[in-house]
Design a protein around this motif. Structure first.
Motif, PDB file in Angstrom:
ATOM      1  N   ALA A  45       0.832  -1.202   0.000  1.00 13.61           N
ATOM      2  CA  ALA A  45       0.000   0.000   0.000  1.00 13.61           C
ATOM      3  C   ALA A  45       0.872   1.260   0.000  1.00 13.61           C
ATOM      4  CB  ALA A  45      -0.930  -0.006   1.214  1.00 13.61           C
ATOM      5  N   VAL A  48       2.348   1.634  -3.560  1.00  9.54           N
ATOM      6  CA  VAL A  48       1.341   2.062  -4.536  1.00  9.54           C
ATOM      7  C   VAL A  48       0.972   3.528  -4.326  1.00  9.54           C
ATOM      8  CG1 VAL A  48      -1.048   1.724  -5.290  1.00  9.54           C
ATOM      9  CG2 VAL A  48       0.430  -0.260  -4.913  1.00  9.54           C
ATOM     10  N   VAL A  55      -5.215  -5.632  -6.955  1.00 11.17           N
ATOM     11  CA  VAL A  55      -4.055  -6.278  -6.350  1.00 11.17           C
ATOM     12  C   VAL A  55      -4.256  -7.787  -6.430  1.00 11.17           C
ATOM     13  CG1 VAL A  55      -2.811  -6.645  -4.186  1.00 11.17           C
ATOM     14  CG2 VAL A  55      -3.586  -4.354  -4.801  1.00 11.17           C
ATOM     15  N   LEU A  84      -7.750  -0.162  -2.982  1.00  8.24           N
ATOM     16  CA  LEU A  84      -7.113  -1.349  -3.545  1.00  8.24           C
ATOM     17  C   LEU A  84      -8.092  -2.514  -3.513  1.00  8.24           C
ATOM     18  CD1 LEU A  84      -3.584  -1.055  -1.901  1.00  8.24           C
ATOM     19  CD2 LEU A  84      -4.314  -0.291  -4.173  1.00  8.24           C
TER      20      LEU A  84
END
Length: 208
Positions: A45, A48, A55, A84
């Protein structure tokens, strides 16, 4: 075979992976794999950033305690990041070529794929190959598990963005100590979990 060993008076010490039947071994030593999966999700995380997308988690073989715990920790932690979206977990049968095929097909079906978590060495190496072949190394963030020489090279050259590293030497050493203690009839702790660290290109030289 391990039940037969126990029946013959042999002390069984589990290192890394545990049996479902907890009555066989006198002690189990392993990394805290659930926490390792959580750490992988937190690290992914961060890598990103604020970029939304999908994901993928790559497991090895269903029913393997170590990688199942890593995948579960990752799943639970990534759910705390609403931007995500976690795709269904895929199983590689611990084959790098299978991992590469899965990542390639996932990329084709999901152009908004932003991250991949590979639960062990072989799976991570296959995922790195697929992302490199697709020209996506560094665009799709890859977090692997373990830190083999090949994986460390991949981290250094940008094919992998982070590794969740264990301390296998320390675990093995402690396993021998406990086996000796058990043979002598001395008490041993039934289960011990060891910590892990996240290694990135930025901190890898500090961790070596």
């Amino acid at each position: 075979p391990l039940q037969q060993a126990k029946n013959n008076g042999i002390q069984v010490v589990e290192v890394d992976t545990a049996l479902e039947d907890r009555s066989i071994a006198v002690t189990s030593l392993s990394s805290d794999n659930y926490a390792g999966g959580q750490l992988a999700a937190q690290t992914l995380a961060q890598l990103v950033g604020d970029k939304p997308g999908k994901v993928l988690a790559l497991n090895t073989k269903a029913g393997t305690s170590t990688t199942d715990e890593r995948a579960k920790g990752f799943e639970d932690e990534i759910a705390k990041h609403p931007d995500l979206e976690l795709l269904p977990t895929q199983y590689t049968e611990n084959e790098p070529a299978t991992a590469a095929q899965i990542v390639s097909s996932t990329l084709a079906a999901n152009p908004d794929l932003v991250g991949v978590f590979a639960t062990n060495l072989n799976t991570g190496e296959g995922a790195a190959t697929a992302l490199s072949n697709a020209g996506k190394s560094g665009q799709v963030q890859l977090v692997g598990f373990d830190a083999s020489p090949k994986q460390v090279d991949d981290l250094r050259n940008g094919r992998v963005q982070a590794l969740i590293a264990q301390n296998p030497g320390k675990i093995g050493q402690e396993g021998v100590r406990r086996a000796i203690a058990a043979i002598k009839g001395e008490p041993v702790e039934r289960e011990t979990k060891t910590e892990m660290i996240a290694i990135t290109r930025e901190n890898m030289d500090q961790q070596s």
